[in-house]
Design an enzyme around this catalytic site. Structure first.
Site, PDB file in Angstrom:
ATOM      1  CD1 TRP A  32     -10.337 -12.315   1.758  1.00 18.65           C
ATOM      2  CD2 TRP A  32      -9.579 -13.475   3.498  1.00 18.65           C
ATOM      3  NE1 TRP A  32      -9.485 -13.270   1.283  1.00 18.65           N
ATOM      4  CE2 TRP A  32      -8.992 -13.999   2.317  1.00 18.65           C
ATOM      5  CE3 TRP A  32      -9.222 -14.059   4.714  1.00 18.65           C
ATOM      6  CZ2 TRP A  32      -8.110 -15.060   2.316  1.00 18.65           C
ATOM      7  CZ3 TRP A  32      -8.339 -15.120   4.723  1.00 18.65           C
ATOM      8  CH2 TRP A  32      -7.794 -15.612   3.537  1.00 18.65           C
ATOM      9  CD  GLN A 100     -12.097  -9.345  -0.574  1.00 21.08           C
ATOM     10  OE1 GLN A 100     -12.060  -9.015   0.607  1.00 21.08           O
ATOM     11  NE2 GLN A 100     -12.190 -10.602  -0.952  1.00 21.08           N
ATOM     12  CG  ASP A 158     -12.158 -15.299  -5.249  1.00 22.81           C
ATOM     13  OD1 ASP A 158     -12.580 -14.170  -4.968  1.00 22.81           O
ATOM     14  OD2 ASP A 158     -11.494 -15.984  -4.454  1.00 22.81           O
ATOM     15  CD  GLU A 382     -16.689 -19.795   1.163  1.00 30.29           C
ATOM     16  OE1 GLU A 382     -16.347 -20.991   1.341  1.00 30.29           O
ATOM     17  OE2 GLU A 382     -15.965 -18.952   0.608  1.00 30.29           O
TER      18      GLU A 382
HETATM   19  C1  DGY Z   1      -9.129 -17.336  -1.649  1.00 32.46           C
HETATM   20  O1  DGY Z   1      -8.044 -17.644  -1.177  1.00 32.46           O
HETATM   21  O2  DGY Z   1      -9.943 -18.133  -2.134  1.00 32.46           O
HETATM   22  C2  DGY Z   1      -9.563 -15.968  -1.562  1.00 32.46           C
HETATM   23  O3  DGY Z   1     -10.855 -15.786  -2.027  1.00 32.46           O
HETATM   24  C3  DGY Z   1      -8.635 -15.026  -2.238  1.00 32.46           C
HETATM   25  O4  DGY Z   1      -8.992 -13.810  -1.701  1.00 32.46           O
END
Ligand code: DGY
Length: 419
Positions: A32, A100, A158, A382
């Site tokens: 990512w 991103q 997100d 996370e």
């Molecule tokens: C996810 O899959 O949750 C990611 O954040 C998308 O980039």
């Protein structure tokens, strides 16, 4: 070196897939974009060559138009949805079709400052790619002034409440049947909802339908919102890229122009009714009307003001650990659901860079000690519930380990001096 330092290093090593680092095993099995840049920053505390390699691998996936995609699918992994077949961008290596937050220039500068001699050749090689990426942001995403995002995932935040008004206009009813994989890896109550996923997939399907033509996506796509978070990240990144350019003897007038334009556009995302920077639906001109951590990234770009300071203290004092991703005094606050309330060590660290540069050492120290406490209590998750420190999302998370090594586990100034 502490036990936590050792654990953090081990997480980076264990998530290293050879030239790139995954965010965490299972939930996020690919490279990512912004996670990878934070990984590089973390590696830089104990393995500088590996840090440079991380950045080089990411930038090698740059599209010919300059975009650096948000996911690079180096090796197919059925444990993740939506994978390369759904994005269907037809790139090599396979990638997603959005970008991103462009933290790369900001952290490249910090890594380079640790050892300018060792970094010079790497910066020389990375600079034209970063420049091309920043030009892409300017040309493809700044046509309305502030940075526009074409998919909530482009923001990196997100499912934050900022996007609710834009998401309401997206038709997710034709997304078709699919099996989510994220909810098999972590507690579904900590992840976005099914209704949100239907819309995320519908937006990806639109991109596929127009062959990932970015101009068409901006002009006709189902979602287009101004993102305060990326606006501030890009503004700071332009300024740091200019620093790198000057050090290389490059003419940075173009970058200075982008930065000036972006700074002049900030009034467009100031919502006087909210008393803060705010996301805006660019199709309707309507403000989101919600205060989130994207607004507080203003500190990273020296764009705060007394009204925002008051808002910061209000939301911060309403929780116990770090800056919440949504306003804890608003009805939408959900302290464990992804970006709708939890605190994120990476966002805290970005804010801290700005607080330190502005000489606001008391605030930086408070943010650091609260972030450190979360990691000391529960490890490298996370994100965390900002009210009671409950660990959330994925475990053994790369960027949380990186933030421990670079900032939360030490004083940033001292870490820089000691390197
Ligand atoms: C996810 O899959 O949750 C990611 O954040 C998308 O980039």
């Amino acid at each position: 070196m502490t036990t936590l330092d050792n654990q953090a290093r081990a997480i980076l090593r264990q998530n290293d897939r050879g030239g790139y680092t995954i965010p965490t095993d299972g939930l996020y099995p690919y490279q990512w974009n912004w996670d990878s840049v934070f990984a590089a920053w973390g590696f830089a505390t104990f393995d500088l060559p590996r840090a440079w390699l991380e950045l080089e691998t990411l930038m090698a996936a740059q599209w010919s138009d300059g975009m650096v995609p948000h996911i690079v699918f180096h090796k197919s992994d059925p444990g993740y949805f939506p994978g390369p077949d759904v994005w269907a961008t037809e790139k090599t290596p396979a990638t997603s079709g959005i970008s991103q937050p462009p933290v790369a220039a900001i952290l490249t500068r910090l890594i380079w400052e640790q050892d300018k001699g060792a970094g010079e050749g790497h910066v020389k090689a990375l600079y034209p790619k970063l420049l091309k990426w920043h030009r892409w942001w300017h040309d493809m995403r700044c046509t309305y002034g502030p940075v526009a995002i074409t998919h909530p995932w482009e923001s990196g935040r997100d499912n934050c409440p900022d996007w609710d008004i834009g998401m309401a206009g997206v038709d997710g009813s034709k997304a078709g049947d699919y099996t989510r994989r994220d909810t098999g890896h972590v507690d579904p109550s900590m992840r976005p909802s099914k209704a949100e996923y239907d819309r995320y997939i519908a937006m990806v399907q639109f991109g596929v339908a127009v062959g990932w033509d970015q101009e068409r996506i901006v002009a006709e796509g189902p979602f287009l919102m101004a993102d305060p978070g990326i606006t501030f990240v890009l503004l700071r990144a332009h300024e740091d890229l200019a620093v790198l350019g000057r050090a290389l003897g490059e003419d940075v007038t173009e970058i200075e122009g982008w930065a000036a334009e972006l700074r002049n556009a900030l009034p467009l995302i100031w919502n006087p009714e909210l008393g803060a920077y705010d996301a805006k639906d660019l199709r309707t001109g309507q403000f989101a009307g919600v205060l989130g951590s994207g607004a507080f990234l203003a500190y990273l770009a020296s764009a705060s003001n007394p009204e925002l300071d008051a808002q910061l203290m209000r939301v911060w004092d309403a929780v116990r650990y770090g800056i919440p991703s949504a306003d804890p005094e608003a009805a939408i606050f959900d302290p464990r659901r992804y970006w709708r309330g939890p605190t994120w060590p990476v966002v805290n660290a970005l804010m801290a860079i700005g607080l330190r540069d502005a000489g606001r050492h008391d605030l930086e120290a408070r943010l650091r000690s609260e972030t450190a406490e979360l990691i000391q209590k529960h490890g490298f998750f996370e994100y965390f519930d900002p009210t009671d420190a409950t660990p959330c999302g994925g475990d053994n998370f790369t960027w949380t380990a990186a933030i421990w090594l670079t900032w939360a586990g030490r004083d940033l100034e001292l870490a820089r001096g000691a390197a």
